[in-house]
Design an enzyme around this catalytic site. Structure first.
Site: not given
Length: 175
Positions: A48, A56, A90
């Site tokens: 990330r 998104e 992440r």
């Protein structure tokens, strides 16, 4: 169980403290700020991008942000400057190809916001302001389509909660 998860996360974080930079090849793009890459040891890392937030996938400009990131890094070797591990496991990192700061480039193109909740590099805020003023990328969209991803995610959670609350009540009074 919580103790086991905490121990695993601690172990991962301590390993990253020694490996502040990781070299890997990008093998998949999830959206405009997330991707998977493979290290030379064939370990796959979910990344990330730190300090930025892109639309998104289902949000206006989400697909264009994903395409912008794909064009920049897909199937290329990148250097991750690791910040931490997020709550989803992440790796949070600034991403570089040579001297190109990919995180900054995404903001400069208007494909991502400077994510104020994580912001350490104040130059990203200036870069975002420049992209806004120049109507780059998402900033050229109609005003109603320009919604920060964190606000868009929050609105989605509120809408899901409202749907659950408005289910019709079953009445047994007829029996």
């Amino acid at each position: 169980m919580k103790t086991l998860i905490a121990m695993i996360m601690s172990s991962l974080l301590s390993g990253l403290a020694h490996a502040e930079q990781i070299s890997c090849r990008v093998v998949a793009i999830s959206d405009g700020d997330s991707f998977d890459c493979a290290t030379t040891a064939s370990t796959q890392i979910r990344v990330r991008m730190a300090e930025i937030d892109a639309p998104e996938r289902k949000q206006p400009y989400g697909q264009q942000a994903k395409q912008a990131l794909t064009k920049l890094i897909y199937d290329k070797s990148v250097m991750l400057h690791v910040h931490s591990i997020d709550r989803f496991g992440r790796t949070l990192a600034r991403v570089f190809i040579g001297t190109l700061d990919v995180n900054s480039s995404m903001v400069q193109q208007g494909a991502a916001w400077a994510y104020t909740e994580q912001l350490k590099d104040q130059n990203l805020r200036d870069t975002e302001t420049f992209a806004r003023n120049m109507d780059k990328g998402l900033w050229a969209q109609p005003a109603e389509d320009i919604v920060a991803p964190w606000k868009w995610r929050y609105a989605g959670r509120i809408n899901e909660h409202a749907k659950k609350q408005t289910r019709p009540q079953t009445s047994f009074s007829q029996f």
